[in-house]
Motif scaffolding. Structure first.
Motif, PDB file in Angstrom:
ATOM      1  N   LEU A 193       3.649  -1.648   0.591  1.00  0.00           N
ATOM      2  CA  LEU A 193       2.758  -2.910   0.965  1.00  0.00           C
ATOM      3  C   LEU A 193       2.556  -3.012   2.614  1.00  0.00           C
ATOM      4  CD1 LEU A 193       4.308  -5.873  -0.702  1.00  0.00           C
ATOM      5  CD2 LEU A 193       2.041  -5.162  -0.955  1.00  0.00           C
ATOM      6  N   GLU A 194       3.676  -2.342   3.160  1.00  0.00           N
ATOM      7  CA  GLU A 194       3.522  -2.460   4.720  1.00  0.00           C
ATOM      8  C   GLU A 194       2.352  -1.526   5.167  1.00  0.00           C
ATOM      9  OE1 GLU A 194       7.703  -2.629   6.790  1.00  0.00           O
ATOM     10  OE2 GLU A 194       7.655  -1.156   5.392  1.00  0.00           O
ATOM     11  N   THR A 195       1.705  -0.671   4.647  1.00  0.00           N
ATOM     12  CA  THR A 195       0.772   0.158   5.046  1.00  0.00           C
ATOM     13  C   THR A 195      -0.526   0.077   4.300  1.00  0.00           C
ATOM     14  OG1 THR A 195       1.425   2.029   3.920  1.00  0.00           O
ATOM     15  CG2 THR A 195       2.173   1.710   6.098  1.00  0.00           C
ATOM     16  N   MET A 196      -0.332  -0.796   3.255  1.00  0.00           N
ATOM     17  CA  MET A 196      -1.526  -0.954   2.173  1.00  0.00           C
ATOM     18  C   MET A 196      -2.725  -1.411   2.885  1.00  0.00           C
ATOM     19  SD  MET A 196      -1.532  -3.173  -1.211  1.00  0.00           S
ATOM     20  CE  MET A 196      -3.147  -3.279  -2.153  1.00  0.00           C
ATOM     21  N   GLN A 197      -3.847  -0.864   2.511  1.00  0.00           N
ATOM     22  CA  GLN A 197      -5.152  -1.207   2.786  1.00  0.00           C
ATOM     23  C   GLN A 197      -5.843  -1.885   1.681  1.00  0.00           C
ATOM     24  OE1 GLN A 197      -6.582  -1.278   6.197  1.00  0.00           O
ATOM     25  NE2 GLN A 197      -4.649  -0.443   6.703  1.00  0.00           N
ATOM     26  N   VAL A 198      -6.305  -3.102   1.950  1.00  0.00           N
ATOM     27  CA  VAL A 198      -6.800  -3.935   0.655  1.00  0.00           C
ATOM     28  C   VAL A 198      -8.198  -3.249   0.601  1.00  0.00           C
ATOM     29  CG1 VAL A 198      -7.497  -5.990  -0.400  1.00  0.00           C
ATOM     30  CG2 VAL A 198      -5.556  -5.877   1.167  1.00  0.00           C
ATOM     31  N   GLU A 199      -8.516  -2.759  -0.603  1.00  0.00           N
ATOM     32  CA  GLU A 199      -9.912  -2.406  -0.767  1.00  0.00           C
ATOM     33  C   GLU A 199     -10.324  -2.925  -2.295  1.00  0.00           C
ATOM     34  OE1 GLU A 199     -10.008   1.892  -0.583  1.00  0.00           O
ATOM     35  OE2 GLU A 199      -8.973   1.775   1.338  1.00  0.00           O
ATOM     36  N   THR A 200     -10.508  -4.112  -2.423  1.00  0.00           N
ATOM     37  CA  THR A 200     -10.925  -4.706  -3.613  1.00  0.00           C
ATOM     38  C   THR A 200     -12.339  -4.554  -4.055  1.00  0.00           C
ATOM     39  OG1 THR A 200      -9.280  -6.903  -3.147  1.00  0.00           O
ATOM     40  CG2 THR A 200     -11.225  -7.213  -4.676  1.00  0.00           C
ATOM     41  N   ASN A 201     -12.469  -4.379  -5.254  1.00  0.00           N
ATOM     42  CA  ASN A 201     -13.713  -4.057  -5.913  1.00  0.00           C
ATOM     43  C   ASN A 201     -14.244  -5.479  -6.104  1.00  0.00           C
ATOM     44  OD1 ASN A 201     -15.899  -3.734  -7.532  1.00  0.00           O
ATOM     45  ND2 ASN A 201     -15.004  -2.161  -8.655  1.00  0.00           N
ATOM     46  N   TRP A 202     -15.124  -5.943  -5.199  1.00  0.00           N
ATOM     47  CA  TRP A 202     -15.343  -7.691  -5.338  1.00  0.00           C
ATOM     48  C   TRP A 202     -16.552  -7.678  -6.362  1.00  0.00           C
ATOM     49  CZ3 TRP A 202     -12.421 -10.880  -3.844  1.00  0.00           C
ATOM     50  CH2 TRP A 202     -11.668 -10.471  -2.419  1.00  0.00           C
ATOM     51  N   ASP A 203     -17.389  -6.758  -6.844  1.00  0.00           N
ATOM     52  CA  ASP A 203     -18.280  -6.754  -7.962  1.00  0.00           C
ATOM     53  C   ASP A 203     -17.284  -6.754  -9.250  1.00  0.00           C
ATOM     54  OD1 ASP A 203     -20.503  -6.236  -6.449  1.00  0.00           O
ATOM     55  OD2 ASP A 203     -20.596  -4.061  -6.739  1.00  0.00           O
ATOM     56  N   ALA A 231      -7.305 -14.011  -0.859  1.00  0.00           N
ATOM     57  CA  ALA A 231      -6.910 -14.170   0.501  1.00  0.00           C
ATOM     58  C   ALA A 231      -6.883 -12.781   1.225  1.00  0.00           C
ATOM     59  CB  ALA A 231      -5.388 -14.247   0.561  1.00  0.00           C
ATOM     60  N   ARG A 232      -7.361 -11.710   0.465  1.00  0.00           N
ATOM     61  CA  ARG A 232      -7.666 -10.184   1.046  1.00  0.00           C
ATOM     62  C   ARG A 232      -6.215  -9.985   1.847  1.00  0.00           C
ATOM     63  NH1 ARG A 232     -13.618  -9.636   1.382  1.00  0.00           N
ATOM     64  NH2 ARG A 232     -14.333 -11.578   0.657  1.00  0.00           N
ATOM     65  N   ARG A 233      -5.115 -10.138   1.388  1.00  0.00           N
ATOM     66  CA  ARG A 233      -4.196  -9.517   1.691  1.00  0.00           C
ATOM     67  C   ARG A 233      -3.393  -8.530   0.583  1.00  0.00           C
ATOM     68  NH1 ARG A 233      -5.999 -11.916   5.639  1.00  0.00           N
ATOM     69  NH2 ARG A 233      -5.001 -13.356   6.701  1.00  0.00           N
ATOM     70  N   PRO A 234      -2.383  -7.453   1.086  1.00  0.00           N
ATOM     71  CA  PRO A 234      -1.703  -6.746   0.117  1.00  0.00           C
ATOM     72  C   PRO A 234      -1.145  -7.385  -0.816  1.00  0.00           C
ATOM     73  CG  PRO A 234      -1.558  -5.861   2.434  1.00  0.00           C
ATOM     74  CD  PRO A 234      -2.313  -7.266   2.287  1.00  0.00           C
ATOM     75  N   LEU A 235      -1.218  -7.153  -1.992  1.00  0.00           N
ATOM     76  CA  LEU A 235      -0.633  -7.949  -3.283  1.00  0.00           C
ATOM     77  C   LEU A 235       0.037  -6.970  -4.049  1.00  0.00           C
ATOM     78  CD1 LEU A 235      -2.551 -10.568  -5.497  1.00  0.00           C
ATOM     79  CD2 LEU A 235      -1.442  -8.771  -6.655  1.00  0.00           C
TER      80      LEU A 235
END
Length: 187
Positions: free
Chosen positions: A149-159, A100-104
């Motif tokens: 969570l309020e200011t978190m930037q999602v930077e998922t390592n998709w690899d 979902a690409r949201r803060p988790l």
């Protein structure tokens, strides 16, 4: 709502007292909290009322269809995933929650595979507890993660996440079947 999960509510109660402007921005929706098909009352909302959190907590105890769950996750500002005292428990909504690409924020036993997935993929925040370092000792850490969570930037390592995809899991399962058939000379 298992007793170890009260730590989340204690953190919210503390947040209400120490950071009321942040607290007022929170709305927690607990969806699908029971398997009962015709449930009349949930497990979470009564505890929220008891703890004075009814202004920000809502519960919809019935399960919802998978596509509806994906819609809810993608429309949420953040996702909260709660574990149990069982070390082997992995929440099925973890992977759609990541996608979902949201803060988790995950609150899980330290031995759960959820923590490994989050560490590998950098897909969210977590708070861990253990058999001796129980969840009720983590209230302040949970509160600080909620604020983050309020200011978190999602930077998922998709690899790294691809290793958990349906395609990757299917490839692994097919490889197991290939090895079994080869070792038994099945053609």
């Amino acid at each position: 709502f298992p007793s170890h999960d009260k730590s989340l509510f204690y953190a919210l109660k503390d947040l209400k007292q120490t950071h009321p402007s942040h607290y007022e921005r929170f709305r927690l929706f607990f969806i699908g909290t029971t398997y009962a098909p015709d449930v009349k009352q949930g497990l979470v909302e009564p505890m929220a009322i008891e703890m004075g959190l009814q202004d920000i907590v809502r519960e919809y105890p019935q399960r919802i269809p998978f596509l509806d769950a994906l819609t809810v996750l993608s429309e949420a500002d953040a996702t909260l995933v709660l574990g149990t005292t069982e070390t082997h428990y992995t929440a099925s909504k973890l992977y759609p929650g990541i996608m979902a690409r949201r803060p988790l924020l995950a609150i899980f036993h330290e031995a759960s595979s959820v923590i490994d997935v989050l560490k590998e993929t950098n897909a969210g925040l977590w708070v861990t507890y253990g058999d001796t370092d129980r969840a009720d000792t983590k209230v302040q850490e949970i509160k600080h993660r909620l604020l983050k969570l309020e200011t978190m930037q999602v930077e998922t390592n998709w690899d790294a996440f691809n290793r958990y995809s349906a395609r990757s899991m299917t490839d692994r399962l097919a490889n197991v079947f290939d090895r079994v058939t080869e070792s038994n000379n099945i053609t």
